[in-house]
Design a protein around this motif. Structure first.
Motif, PDB file in Angstrom:
ATOM      1  N   ARG A 117      37.254   4.951  -2.809  1.00 59.54           N
ATOM      2  CA  ARG A 117      37.219   3.489  -2.653  1.00 59.54           C
ATOM      3  C   ARG A 117      36.721   2.799  -3.923  1.00 59.54           C
ATOM      4  NH1 ARG A 117      34.515   5.588   1.383  1.00 59.54           N
ATOM      5  NH2 ARG A 117      32.644   4.394   1.015  1.00 59.54           N
ATOM      6  N   VAL A 118      37.326   3.175  -5.033  1.00 56.39           N
ATOM      7  CA  VAL A 118      36.984   2.617  -6.345  1.00 56.39           C
ATOM      8  C   VAL A 118      38.214   1.907  -6.901  1.00 56.39           C
ATOM      9  CG1 VAL A 118      36.312   3.196  -8.719  1.00 56.39           C
ATOM     10  CG2 VAL A 118      35.280   4.414  -6.799  1.00 56.39           C
ATOM     11  N   THR A 119      38.006   0.735  -7.485  1.00 52.43           N
ATOM     12  CA  THR A 119      39.131  -0.005  -8.069  1.00 52.43           C
ATOM     13  C   THR A 119      39.228   0.270  -9.562  1.00 52.43           C
ATOM     14  OG1 THR A 119      37.818  -1.964  -8.619  1.00 52.43           O
ATOM     15  CG2 THR A 119      38.778  -1.864  -6.385  1.00 52.43           C
ATOM     16  N   ARG A 120      40.389  -0.024 -10.096  1.00 49.75           N
ATOM     17  CA  ARG A 120      40.598   0.114 -11.537  1.00 49.75           C
ATOM     18  C   ARG A 120      39.646  -0.798 -12.307  1.00 49.75           C
ATOM     19  NH1 ARG A 120      46.666   1.510 -13.114  1.00 49.75           N
ATOM     20  NH2 ARG A 120      47.026   3.073 -11.517  1.00 49.75           N
ATOM     21  N   ASP A 121      39.403  -1.988 -11.773  1.00 48.88           N
ATOM     22  CA  ASP A 121      38.489  -2.915 -12.440  1.00 48.88           C
ATOM     23  C   ASP A 121      37.072  -2.342 -12.543  1.00 48.88           C
ATOM     24  OD1 ASP A 121      40.438  -4.809 -12.931  1.00 48.88           O
ATOM     25  OD2 ASP A 121      39.990  -5.965 -11.116  1.00 48.88           O
ATOM     26  N   GLU A 122      36.640  -1.600 -11.529  1.00 54.05           N
ATOM     27  CA  GLU A 122      35.310  -0.986 -11.582  1.00 54.05           C
ATOM     28  C   GLU A 122      35.243   0.076 -12.677  1.00 54.05           C
ATOM     29  OE1 GLU A 122      33.549  -1.216  -7.098  1.00 54.05           O
ATOM     30  OE2 GLU A 122      35.391  -0.020  -7.370  1.00 54.05           O
ATOM     31  N   VAL A 123      36.292   0.837 -12.841  1.00 46.52           N
ATOM     32  CA  VAL A 123      36.324   1.859 -13.890  1.00 46.52           C
ATOM     33  C   VAL A 123      36.342   1.178 -15.258  1.00 46.52           C
ATOM     34  CG1 VAL A 123      37.619   3.781 -14.890  1.00 46.52           C
ATOM     35  CG2 VAL A 123      37.426   3.564 -12.398  1.00 46.52           C
ATOM     36  N   ARG A 124      37.149   0.114 -15.390  1.00 42.14           N
ATOM     37  CA  ARG A 124      37.179  -0.625 -16.657  1.00 42.14           C
ATOM     38  C   ARG A 124      35.797  -1.203 -16.985  1.00 42.14           C
ATOM     39  NH1 ARG A 124      42.233  -2.682 -14.333  1.00 42.14           N
ATOM     40  NH2 ARG A 124      43.963  -1.706 -15.440  1.00 42.14           N
ATOM     41  N   ALA A 125      35.129  -1.736 -15.974  1.00 43.29           N
ATOM     42  CA  ALA A 125      33.788  -2.293 -16.189  1.00 43.29           C
ATOM     43  C   ALA A 125      32.809  -1.211 -16.637  1.00 43.29           C
ATOM     44  CB  ALA A 125      33.293  -2.973 -14.914  1.00 43.29           C
ATOM     45  N   ALA A 126      32.919  -0.030 -16.050  1.00 47.88           N
ATOM     46  CA  ALA A 126      32.042   1.082 -16.449  1.00 47.88           C
ATOM     47  C   ALA A 126      32.303   1.466 -17.905  1.00 47.88           C
ATOM     48  CB  ALA A 126      32.262   2.282 -15.532  1.00 47.88           C
ATOM     49  N   ALA A 127      33.567   1.452 -18.316  1.00 47.19           N
ATOM     50  CA  ALA A 127      33.895   1.762 -19.713  1.00 47.19           C
ATOM     51  C   ALA A 127      33.318   0.695 -20.638  1.00 47.19           C
ATOM     52  CB  ALA A 127      35.413   1.868 -19.891  1.00 47.19           C
ATOM     53  N   ARG A 128      33.480  -0.566 -20.273  1.00 46.88           N
ATOM     54  CA  ARG A 128      32.923  -1.645 -21.102  1.00 46.88           C
ATOM     55  C   ARG A 128      31.406  -1.545 -21.208  1.00 46.88           C
ATOM     56  NH1 ARG A 128      36.724  -4.665 -18.175  1.00 46.88           N
ATOM     57  NH2 ARG A 128      35.071  -5.493 -16.839  1.00 46.88           N
ATOM     58  N   ALA A 129      30.766  -1.162 -20.101  1.00 40.23           N
ATOM     59  CA  ALA A 129      29.300  -1.019 -20.106  1.00 40.23           C
ATOM     60  C   ALA A 129      28.856   0.066 -21.088  1.00 40.23           C
ATOM     61  CB  ALA A 129      28.799  -0.695 -18.699  1.00 40.23           C
TER      62      ALA A 129
END
Length: 164
Positions: A117-129
């Motif tokens: 239950r993870v979205t692509r936006d959450e993964v992108r945000a983790a990369a940006r972090a």
């Protein structure tokens, strides 16, 4: 509604101080692992300890000795489960989740993302972090057992594009 008696306030002061001191002492004796957020079971124990403390503090129907026994029981159960999970693969699988690979070599693993239950936006945000501007620079993104993300930068990558 605003004030019942001085006795009630005194009870909260005395019982609250003793319960708090006992809980801190119990947690110090049992070690760091008791309050770790490593898995769902650890979180349940942490919430239950807080709820028990609140009940002991505010409920006249719960004696301090009962609250202390409840603290000890929760911490003992936590200790037993962690002790068993270190020694038994079956118990470890029962109480702990496994890390899950969500992105590999810049490509999303959609099946894994749906299961977790993870979205692509959450993964992108983790990369940006992590200071990574492009998913092309990501070797892997992992959802850890505690719900946090680990993002591993591809070797020799230099981020040049900004993620949408």
């Amino acid at each position: 509604m605003f004030f019942d008696s001085w006795t009630g306030l005194l009870r909260v002061l005395v019982v609250g101080t003793l319960a708090y001191a006992a809980l801190v002492l119990l947690l110090r004796v049992t070690g760091k692992r008791t309050l770790s957020k490593m898995n769902a079971f650890d979180l349940v124990v942490t919430v239950a300890l807080g709820s028990t403390l609140a009940t002991v503090l505010l409920s006249k129907d719960v004696a301090l000795a009962e609250g202390l026994l409840a603290f000890a029981l929760l911490v003992l159960l936590q200790f037993a489960i962690t002790w068993l999970s270190v020694r038994s693969d079956r118990v470890r699988r029962l109480v702990k989740a496994e890390p899950c690979l969500l992105l590999h070599d810049g490509r999303f693993l959609d099946g894994a993302m749906r299961r977790e239950r993870v979205t692509r936006d959450e993964v992108r945000a983790a990369a940006r972090a992590q200071g990574i501007a492009s998913l092309d620079d990501v070797a892997a993104a992992v959802l850890e057992t505690d719900g946090s993300f680990s993002v591993i930068r591809r070797e020799g990558s230099a981020s040049s594009r900004i993620l949408p």
